[in-house]
Scaffold this motif. Structure first.
Motif, PDB file in Angstrom:
ATOM      1  N   GLU A 163       0.006   8.850   0.183  1.00 13.67           N
ATOM      2  CA  GLU A 163       0.078   9.620  -1.056  1.00 13.67           C
ATOM      3  C   GLU A 163       1.121  10.702  -0.846  1.00 13.67           C
ATOM      4  O   GLU A 163       1.360  11.151   0.279  1.00 13.67           O
ATOM      5  CB  GLU A 163      -1.301  10.223  -1.412  1.00 13.67           C
ATOM      6  CG  GLU A 163      -1.325  11.248  -2.555  1.00 13.67           C
ATOM      7  CD  GLU A 163      -0.861  10.730  -3.926  1.00 13.67           C
ATOM      8  OE1 GLU A 163      -0.014   9.818  -4.007  1.00 13.67           O
ATOM      9  OE2 GLU A 163      -1.327  11.280  -4.935  1.00 13.67           O
ATOM     10  N   SER A 164       1.749  11.102  -1.926  1.00 20.26           N
ATOM     11  CA  SER A 164       2.688  12.222  -1.851  1.00 20.26           C
ATOM     12  C   SER A 164       2.744  12.877  -3.218  1.00 20.26           C
ATOM     13  O   SER A 164       2.463  12.234  -4.229  1.00 20.26           O
ATOM     14  CB  SER A 164       4.074  11.738  -1.415  1.00 20.26           C
ATOM     15  OG  SER A 164       4.547  10.704  -2.254  1.00 20.26           O
ATOM     16  N   ARG A 165       3.033  14.162  -3.220  1.00 19.33           N
ATOM     17  CA  ARG A 165       3.096  14.902  -4.489  1.00 19.33           C
ATOM     18  C   ARG A 165       4.225  15.912  -4.451  1.00 19.33           C
ATOM     19  O   ARG A 165       4.592  16.393  -3.376  1.00 19.33           O
ATOM     20  CB  ARG A 165       1.803  15.686  -4.723  1.00 19.33           C
ATOM     21  CG  ARG A 165       0.668  14.849  -5.249  1.00 19.33           C
ATOM     22  CD  ARG A 165      -0.608  15.657  -5.365  1.00 19.33           C
ATOM     23  NE  ARG A 165      -1.718  14.777  -5.083  1.00 19.33           N
ATOM     24  CZ  ARG A 165      -2.939  15.194  -4.749  1.00 19.33           C
ATOM     25  NH1 ARG A 165      -3.196  16.474  -4.649  1.00 19.33           N
ATOM     26  NH2 ARG A 165      -3.889  14.328  -4.514  1.00 19.33           N
ATOM     27  N   LEU A 166       4.696  16.235  -5.625  1.00 17.74           N
ATOM     28  CA  LEU A 166       5.781  17.205  -5.732  1.00 17.74           C
ATOM     29  C   LEU A 166       5.365  18.325  -6.681  1.00 17.74           C
ATOM     30  O   LEU A 166       4.915  18.069  -7.792  1.00 17.74           O
ATOM     31  CB  LEU A 166       7.026  16.507  -6.286  1.00 17.74           C
ATOM     32  CG  LEU A 166       8.278  17.380  -6.386  1.00 17.74           C
ATOM     33  CD1 LEU A 166       8.864  17.640  -5.010  1.00 17.74           C
ATOM     34  CD2 LEU A 166       9.316  16.727  -7.283  1.00 17.74           C
TER      35      LEU A 166
ATOM     36  N   LEU B  72       0.812  -1.221   0.000  1.00 18.32           N
ATOM     37  CA  LEU B  72       0.000   0.000   0.000  1.00 18.32           C
ATOM     38  C   LEU B  72       0.844   1.270   0.000  1.00 18.32           C
ATOM     39  O   LEU B  72       0.440   2.297  -0.531  1.00 18.32           O
ATOM     40  CB  LEU B  72      -0.920   0.019   1.225  1.00 18.32           C
ATOM     41  CG  LEU B  72      -1.952  -1.103   1.288  1.00 18.32           C
ATOM     42  CD1 LEU B  72      -2.788  -0.952   2.538  1.00 18.32           C
ATOM     43  CD2 LEU B  72      -2.844  -1.096   0.051  1.00 18.32           C
ATOM     44  N   THR B  73       1.983   1.176   0.622  1.00 11.75           N
ATOM     45  CA  THR B  73       2.821   2.369   0.721  1.00 11.75           C
ATOM     46  C   THR B  73       4.265   1.980   0.458  1.00 11.75           C
ATOM     47  O   THR B  73       4.615   0.812   0.613  1.00 11.75           O
ATOM     48  CB  THR B  73       2.727   3.004   2.124  1.00 11.75           C
ATOM     49  OG1 THR B  73       3.226   2.058   3.081  1.00 11.75           O
ATOM     50  CG2 THR B  73       1.299   3.398   2.467  1.00 11.75           C
ATOM     51  N   PRO B  74       5.122   2.897   0.068  1.00  9.87           N
ATOM     52  CA  PRO B  74       4.843   4.323  -0.122  1.00  9.87           C
ATOM     53  C   PRO B  74       4.206   4.608  -1.480  1.00  9.87           C
ATOM     54  O   PRO B  74       4.445   3.878  -2.444  1.00  9.87           O
ATOM     55  CB  PRO B  74       6.238   4.951  -0.070  1.00  9.87           C
ATOM     56  CG  PRO B  74       7.139   3.888  -0.618  1.00  9.87           C
ATOM     57  CD  PRO B  74       6.536   2.572  -0.188  1.00  9.87           C
TER      58      PRO B  74
ATOM     59  N   LEU C 102       0.185  10.949   5.314  1.00  9.79           N
ATOM     60  CA  LEU C 102       0.539   9.684   5.950  1.00  9.79           C
ATOM     61  C   LEU C 102      -0.643   8.729   6.013  1.00  9.79           C
ATOM     62  O   LEU C 102      -0.471   7.525   6.132  1.00  9.79           O
ATOM     63  CB  LEU C 102       1.108   9.929   7.340  1.00  9.79           C
ATOM     64  CG  LEU C 102       2.342  10.854   7.346  1.00  9.79           C
ATOM     65  CD1 LEU C 102       2.907  10.986   8.741  1.00  9.79           C
ATOM     66  CD2 LEU C 102       3.422  10.367   6.380  1.00  9.79           C
ATOM     67  N   ARG C 103      -1.853   9.289   5.915  1.00  7.35           N
ATOM     68  CA  ARG C 103      -3.050   8.439   5.872  1.00  7.35           C
ATOM     69  C   ARG C 103      -3.909   8.887   4.708  1.00  7.35           C
ATOM     70  O   ARG C 103      -3.790  10.017   4.248  1.00  7.35           O
ATOM     71  CB  ARG C 103      -3.861   8.585   7.170  1.00  7.35           C
ATOM     72  CG  ARG C 103      -3.175   8.001   8.376  1.00  7.35           C
ATOM     73  CD  ARG C 103      -4.097   8.036   9.594  1.00  7.35           C
ATOM     74  NE  ARG C 103      -4.352   9.379  10.084  1.00  7.35           N
ATOM     75  CZ  ARG C 103      -3.537  10.058  10.894  1.00  7.35           C
ATOM     76  NH1 ARG C 103      -2.417   9.510  11.292  1.00  7.35           N
ATOM     77  NH2 ARG C 103      -3.839  11.267  11.301  1.00  7.35           N
ATOM     78  N   ARG C 104      -4.777   8.010   4.289  1.00 10.50           N
ATOM     79  CA  ARG C 104      -5.711   8.377   3.229  1.00 10.50           C
ATOM     80  C   ARG C 104      -6.599   9.507   3.714  1.00 10.50           C
ATOM     81  O   ARG C 104      -7.069   9.486   4.838  1.00 10.50           O
ATOM     82  CB  ARG C 104      -6.578   7.177   2.844  1.00 10.50           C
ATOM     83  CG  ARG C 104      -5.877   6.243   1.919  1.00 10.50           C
ATOM     84  CD  ARG C 104      -6.841   5.212   1.367  1.00 10.50           C
ATOM     85  NE  ARG C 104      -6.169   4.481   0.308  1.00 10.50           N
ATOM     86  CZ  ARG C 104      -6.041   4.939  -0.926  1.00 10.50           C
ATOM     87  NH1 ARG C 104      -6.549   6.097  -1.273  1.00 10.50           N
ATOM     88  NH2 ARG C 104      -5.410   4.229  -1.844  1.00 10.50           N
TER      89      ARG C 104
ATOM     90  N   LEU D 266     -10.004  19.203   3.164  1.00 11.03           N
ATOM     91  CA  LEU D 266      -8.845  19.706   3.895  1.00 11.03           C
ATOM     92  C   LEU D 266      -8.096  18.533   4.492  1.00 11.03           C
ATOM     93  O   LEU D 266      -8.704  17.645   5.082  1.00 11.03           O
ATOM     94  CB  LEU D 266      -9.281  20.649   5.025  1.00 11.03           C
ATOM     95  CG  LEU D 266      -9.882  21.990   4.629  1.00 11.03           C
ATOM     96  CD1 LEU D 266     -10.239  22.797   5.869  1.00 11.03           C
ATOM     97  CD2 LEU D 266      -8.919  22.772   3.762  1.00 11.03           C
ATOM     98  N   PRO D 267      -6.777  18.523   4.340  1.00  8.71           N
ATOM     99  CA  PRO D 267      -6.030  17.401   4.910  1.00  8.71           C
ATOM    100  C   PRO D 267      -6.071  17.424   6.433  1.00  8.71           C
ATOM    101  O   PRO D 267      -6.204  18.475   7.045  1.00  8.71           O
ATOM    102  CB  PRO D 267      -4.606  17.625   4.400  1.00  8.71           C
ATOM    103  CG  PRO D 267      -4.544  19.014   3.907  1.00  8.71           C
ATOM    104  CD  PRO D 267      -5.934  19.468   3.627  1.00  8.71           C
ATOM    105  N   GLU D 268      -5.977  16.236   7.006  1.00 16.48           N
ATOM    106  CA  GLU D 268      -5.909  16.130   8.469  1.00 16.48           C
ATOM    107  C   GLU D 268      -4.566  16.663   8.922  1.00 16.48           C
ATOM    108  O   GLU D 268      -3.528  16.230   8.430  1.00 16.48           O
ATOM    109  CB  GLU D 268      -5.940  14.653   8.863  1.00 16.48           C
ATOM    110  CG  GLU D 268      -7.266  14.046   9.127  1.00 16.48           C
ATOM    111  CD  GLU D 268      -7.035  12.575   9.428  1.00 16.48           C
ATOM    112  OE1 GLU D 268      -6.464  12.264  10.489  1.00 16.48           O
ATOM    113  OE2 GLU D 268      -7.387  11.753   8.573  1.00 16.48           O
TER     114      GLU D 268
END
Ligand SMILES: [Zn+2]
Length: 330
Positions: free
Chosen positions: A291-294, A80-82, A307-309, A314-316
């Protein structure tokens, strides 16, 4: 990874009551994220490969690195990650390759696009044209500005000529072809999750509010910053509407936000593109984000890791980590 993508057999089979049936499956479940992850991630590709396991109809995670040369199933690695930019990678090497490609895209691609010089009608002329000031007022304000060698024209029109601040902001809006945004119900604390403090500070980008869960109003003081706005849009997934906020309102809201609590951020300086990519990939491998984005913001690269879905617009707060990397000039 041919082994993983070779077959889709059994995708539409009903899920067995107990999906973990063989010793191989137990191994995966035990070594993935707490069993649940292992079960969810198992698909028919794995089942076909092992001849033992029946998946639940989920799609088996395949490495998102197009150059992945691994035919090897990394049994110890979570399926599932990263995740980087919506794709899971099978190994640190594959994460590094995807991040390198993204860094190169941001540094050489659209993130690098310089704003073409756009000719703008001078503020004084805009106001004159609107009939908001007289030519005498304009001349005196320009003289005062010149003599003082400090302050923008708007400042002198307000301080010396009694023009209202709101009118100056409206004129700036006309000059930049953007709306003047209100600052009512500004929930500073809730919005700090959208833009890192460094960008609020350096680029004067002030998140104002989120409407209908998909539109973010981003306020600026005297000119909009389309590069920062685009970066926030790409990162947040929200449509960003940029506009100007009346100076005195902006100033107090801006300093209020700067003293609010922001999510954790790590600042990195790197001297070369490979060094940047290496540092970012290492962080992703360490944090194992869902998830991560650049994105590029002027001379910075901004990596955000969830770090979590996420469930809402708005992100937690506790689940995001930002990494901002300044790109050294070589
Ligand atoms: Zn791979």
């Amino acid at each position: 990874m041919p082994l993983l993508s070779r077959t889709t057999m059994g995708l539409d089979r009903p899920a067995p009551a107990e999906p973990v049936t063989g010793p191989g499956a137990k191994l995966v479940a035990a070594q993935a994220d707490g069993g649940v992850a292992g079960r969810n991630a198992m698909g028919s590709g794995w089942g076909a490969a092992m001849g033992q396991i029946k998946g639940r109809g989920g799609v088996f995670a395949t490495c998102a690195n197009p150059g992945c040369g691994s035919g090897w199933l990394h049994l110890w690695r979570s399926r599932l990650t990263p995740v980087f930019e919506a794709g899971w990678t099978c190994s640190p090497a594959c994460t590094a390759q995807r991040v390198e490609a993204a860094v190169s895209r941001e540094l050489n691609g659209r993130g690098n696009a310089q704003q073409g010089h756009r000719h703008r009608v001078p503020l004084g002329l805009v106001m004159l044209e609107q009939g908001w000031i007289t030519s005498g007022q304009l001349r005196q304000a320009l003289d005062a500005q010149k003599a003082a060698a400090v302050g923008r024209l708007g400042y002198w029109l307000v301080r010396q000529q009694g023009v209202s601040e709101h009118q100056v902001t409206r004129a700036l809006g006309l000059q930049w072809s953007c709306p003047v945004l209100p600052l009512e119900f500004h929930d500073t604390e809730a919005l700090t999750v959208l833009v890192p403090r460094l960008f609020v500070d350096a680029f004067g980008a002030l998140p104002l509010r989120v409407a209908a869960g998909r539109l973010l109003y981003l306020g600026f003081e005297d000119r909009v910053d389309p590069v920062a706005a685009l970066a926030v849009e790409r990162m947040s997934g929200l449509r960003v509407e940029s506009g100007l906020v009346q100076e005195s309102l902006f100033t107090s809201a801006h300093s209020r936000m700067l003293s609010a609590k922001f999510p954790s951020v790590e600042l990195i300086e790197a001297s070369s593109e490979p060094a940047v990519a290496h540092a970012l990939a290492k962080s992703i491998e360490r944090a194992r984000p869902a998830e991560s984005r650049l994105v590029r913001v002027h001379d910075c690269l901004w990596l955000r890791m969830w770090l979590r879905r996420q469930t809402g617009p708005l992100p937690e707060r506790g689940s995001i980590q930002d990494l901002i990397c300044s790109i050294g000039t070589q």
